[in-house]
Scaffold this motif. Structure first.
Motif, mmCIF file in Angstrom:
data_model
loop_
_atom_site.group_PDB
_atom_site.id
_atom_site.type_symbol
_atom_site.label_atom_id
_atom_site.label_comp_id
_atom_site.label_asym_id
_atom_site.label_seq_id
_atom_site.Cartn_x
_atom_site.Cartn_y
_atom_site.Cartn_z
ATOM 1 N N ALA A 61 0.832 -1.206 0.000
ATOM 2 C CA ALA A 61 0.000 0.000 0.000
ATOM 3 C C ALA A 61 0.867 1.257 0.000
ATOM 4 O O ALA A 61 0.566 2.234 -0.703
ATOM 5 C CB ALA A 61 -0.925 -0.003 1.214
ATOM 6 N N ALA A 62 1.958 1.235 0.771
ATOM 7 C CA ALA A 62 2.844 2.393 0.851
ATOM 8 C C ALA A 62 3.498 2.692 -0.495
ATOM 9 O O ALA A 62 3.772 3.852 -0.823
ATOM 10 C CB ALA A 62 3.920 2.155 1.912
ATOM 11 N N GLU A 63 3.719 1.632 -1.275
ATOM 12 C CA GLU A 63 4.350 1.798 -2.587
ATOM 13 C C GLU A 63 3.315 1.898 -3.705
ATOM 14 O O GLU A 63 3.656 1.839 -4.881
ATOM 15 C CB GLU A 63 5.309 0.639 -2.841
ATOM 16 C CG GLU A 63 6.473 0.600 -1.844
ATOM 17 C CD GLU A 63 7.488 -0.473 -2.174
ATOM 18 O OE1 GLU A 63 7.400 -1.064 -3.277
ATOM 19 O OE2 GLU A 63 8.384 -0.706 -1.346
ATOM 20 N N GLU A 64 2.041 2.043 -3.302
ATOM 21 C CA GLU A 64 0.930 2.192 -4.246
ATOM 22 C C GLU A 64 0.842 1.022 -5.222
ATOM 23 O O GLU A 64 0.541 1.189 -6.407
ATOM 24 C CB GLU A 64 1.030 3.529 -4.986
ATOM 25 C CG GLU A 64 0.956 4.731 -4.045
ATOM 26 C CD GLU A 64 0.965 6.053 -4.791
ATOM 27 O OE1 GLU A 64 1.243 6.045 -6.012
ATOM 28 O OE2 GLU A 64 0.687 7.090 -4.159
ATOM 29 N N LEU A 65 1.091 -0.177 -4.701
ATOM 30 C CA LEU A 65 0.963 -1.409 -5.471
ATOM 31 C C LEU A 65 -0.344 -2.096 -5.093
ATOM 32 O O LEU A 65 -0.885 -1.860 -4.007
ATOM 33 C CB LEU A 65 2.138 -2.353 -5.173
ATOM 34 C CG LEU A 65 3.526 -1.861 -5.555
ATOM 35 C CD1 LEU A 65 4.579 -2.826 -5.002
ATOM 36 C CD2 LEU A 65 3.655 -1.747 -7.067
ATOM 37 N N PRO A 66 -0.880 -2.951 -5.972
ATOM 38 C CA PRO A 66 -2.059 -3.736 -5.582
ATOM 39 C C PRO A 66 -1.743 -4.593 -4.365
ATOM 40 O O PRO A 66 -0.688 -5.232 -4.309
ATOM 41 C CB PRO A 66 -2.331 -4.600 -6.824
ATOM 42 C CG PRO A 66 -1.637 -3.899 -7.952
ATOM 43 C CD PRO A 66 -0.439 -3.224 -7.355
ATOM 44 N N ILE A 67 -2.636 -4.603 -3.399
ATOM 45 C CA ILE A 67 -2.392 -5.388 -2.184
ATOM 46 C C ILE A 67 -2.743 -6.849 -2.463
ATOM 47 O O ILE A 67 -3.824 -7.160 -2.967
ATOM 48 C CB ILE A 67 -3.212 -4.846 -1.006
ATOM 49 C CG1 ILE A 67 -2.797 -3.400 -0.714
ATOM 50 C CG2 ILE A 67 -3.024 -5.720 0.232
ATOM 51 C CD1 ILE A 67 -3.579 -2.756 0.421
ATOM 52 N N SER A 68 -1.833 -7.746 -2.131
ATOM 53 C CA SER A 68 -2.015 -9.169 -2.394
ATOM 54 C C SER A 68 -3.176 -9.735 -1.585
ATOM 55 O O SER A 68 -3.520 -9.206 -0.517
ATOM 56 C CB SER A 68 -0.731 -9.938 -2.054
ATOM 57 O OG SER A 68 0.357 -9.463 -2.824
ATOM 58 N N PRO A 69 -3.785 -10.814 -2.068
ATOM 59 C CA PRO A 69 -4.882 -11.447 -1.327
ATOM 60 C C PRO A 69 -4.475 -11.798 0.097
ATOM 61 O O PRO A 69 -3.348 -12.263 0.335
ATOM 62 C CB PRO A 69 -5.170 -12.713 -2.151
ATOM 63 C CG PRO A 69 -4.718 -12.378 -3.533
ATOM 64 C CD PRO A 69 -3.522 -11.483 -3.358
ATOM 65 N N LEU A 70 -5.364 -11.542 1.040
ATOM 66 C CA LEU A 70 -5.198 -11.838 2.467
ATOM 67 C C LEU A 70 -4.163 -10.950 3.150
ATOM 68 O O LEU A 70 -3.847 -11.160 4.319
ATOM 69 C CB LEU A 70 -4.827 -13.310 2.692
ATOM 70 C CG LEU A 70 -5.812 -14.350 2.158
ATOM 71 C CD1 LEU A 70 -5.273 -15.755 2.402
ATOM 72 C CD2 LEU A 70 -7.178 -14.191 2.799
ATOM 73 N N CYS A 71 -3.664 -9.945 2.454
ATOM 74 C CA CYS A 71 -2.618 -9.089 3.014
ATOM 75 C C CYS A 71 -3.126 -7.704 3.425
ATOM 76 O O CYS A 71 -2.341 -6.893 3.921
ATOM 77 C CB CYS A 71 -1.463 -8.936 2.020
ATOM 78 S SG CYS A 71 -0.546 -10.474 1.728
ATOM 79 N N ASP A 72 -4.393 -7.436 3.223
ATOM 80 C CA ASP A 72 -4.960 -6.137 3.581
ATOM 81 C C ASP A 72 -5.571 -6.226 4.978
ATOM 82 O O ASP A 72 -6.597 -6.869 5.187
ATOM 83 C CB ASP A 72 -6.026 -5.733 2.561
ATOM 84 C CG ASP A 72 -6.496 -4.293 2.756
ATOM 85 O OD1 ASP A 72 -6.319 -3.744 3.862
ATOM 86 O OD2 ASP A 72 -7.037 -3.727 1.791
ATOM 87 N N ARG A 73 -4.918 -5.607 5.949
ATOM 88 C CA ARG A 73 -5.378 -5.718 7.335
ATOM 89 C C ARG A 73 -6.722 -5.038 7.557
ATOM 90 O O ARG A 73 -7.387 -5.304 8.560
ATOM 91 C CB ARG A 73 -4.317 -5.164 8.292
ATOM 92 C CG ARG A 73 -4.085 -3.676 8.208
ATOM 93 C CD ARG A 73 -3.147 -3.186 9.308
ATOM 94 N NE ARG A 73 -1.767 -3.625 9.127
ATOM 95 C CZ ARG A 73 -1.142 -4.463 9.952
ATOM 96 N NH1 ARG A 73 -1.783 -4.950 11.000
ATOM 97 N NH2 ARG A 73 0.111 -4.808 9.732
ATOM 98 N N THR A 74 -7.134 -4.172 6.620
ATOM 99 C CA THR A 74 -8.411 -3.472 6.796
ATOM 100 C C THR A 74 -9.604 -4.292 6.308
ATOM 101 O O THR A 74 -10.745 -3.981 6.646
ATOM 102 C CB THR A 74 -8.397 -2.120 6.053
ATOM 103 O OG1 THR A 74 -8.327 -2.355 4.643
ATOM 104 C CG2 THR A 74 -7.203 -1.273 6.491
ATOM 105 N N THR A 75 -9.340 -5.317 5.520
ATOM 106 C CA THR A 75 -10.447 -6.112 4.974
ATOM 107 C C THR A 75 -10.354 -7.596 5.302
ATOM 108 O O THR A 75 -11.357 -8.303 5.203
ATOM 109 C CB THR A 75 -10.507 -5.964 3.443
ATOM 110 O OG1 THR A 75 -9.270 -6.420 2.863
ATOM 111 C CG2 THR A 75 -10.746 -4.517 3.048
ATOM 112 N N THR A 76 -9.186 -8.093 5.677
ATOM 113 C CA THR A 76 -9.016 -9.525 5.930
ATOM 114 C C THR A 76 -9.441 -9.870 7.347
ATOM 115 O O THR A 76 -8.967 -9.271 8.311
ATOM 116 C CB THR A 76 -7.546 -9.947 5.716
ATOM 117 O OG1 THR A 76 -7.166 -9.668 4.364
ATOM 118 C CG2 THR A 76 -7.375 -11.436 5.991
#
Length: 208
Positions: A137-152
């Motif tokens: 997220a900090a590098e403005e890249l797509p967040i990998s599956p299961l790696c987004d703490r706000t949605t996982t």
């Protein structure tokens, strides 16, 4: 020499561990090691499980036919004989896939471990996933599956992983090694129920 497969770690098979093996033995070992390493790639999970399933079913059918004088019977239980038959010339493909299959099972085996160990490692793995997601997220890249703490949701993710990935694979292994069902599947079910309860807590509505 370039190895095919594209998985980091492939070249580790070139290490000087071959001793006094013949060239043929070295080639066979190297091929087996590379195949085993590649088997830990989760993108191959479902296709590889399907292949192993077909080979196991073919061996089970052979055992049933032998046990019934050439007449198949669904009441026969061939599981106890699979490991003694796997060395037969007819089932070379299953034998080639069995070691990679076992290594992959070890790689996804955390949900089958004693409860306290399994839960601690699951949380540690997702901590690592979330750190990766933060970096993406900090590098403005797509967040990998299961790696987004706000949605996982960890319990939900574990329930899905255990139900659709781990349990079917270990039930397949139990068809080859019957004690797996008594020892390993029971522990898997205990851990699954824990995450189901945790998921239920998250599903409960909160007071506004």
């Amino acid at each position: 020499e370039k190895n095919n497969g594209g998985v980091v770690g492939n070249d580790c098979c070139a290490a000087g561990i071959l001793g006094s093996m013949t060239k043929t033995q070295q080639k066979m070992l190297r091929t087996s090691l590379i195949r085993s390493i590649l088997s830990t790639d989760m993108s191959r999970h479902f296709s590889e499980i399907a292949k192993v399933t077909r080979h196991v079913e073919a061996l089970e059918d052979d055992i049933i036919e032998d046990n019934n004088g050439g007449k198949s019977s669904s009441s026969s239980s061939p599981s106890a004989n699979i490991l003694t038959r796997i060395n037969g010339d007819k089932h070379v493909k299953l034998r080639e896939k069995f070691l990679p299959f076992l290594l992959h099972m070890a790689d996804i085996s955390n949900p089958t471990k004693p409860h306290a160990v399994s839960v601690e490692w699951a949380r540690a793995v997702y901590d690592e996933f979330f750190l990766q997601g933060d970096r993406e997220a900090a590098e403005e890249l797509p967040i990998s599956p299961l790696c987004d703490r706000t949605t996982t949701n960890l319990p939900e993710a574990q329930v899905g992983f255990m139900n659709y990935v781990v349990k079917p694979a270990f039930l397949l292994l139990a068809r080859c090694i019957p004690n797996m069902e008594r020892v390993v599947i029971g522990q898997l079910e205990e851990n699954f129920m824990y995450w189901m309860k945790e998921k239920g807590k998250d599903d409960q509505p909160t007071d506004s």
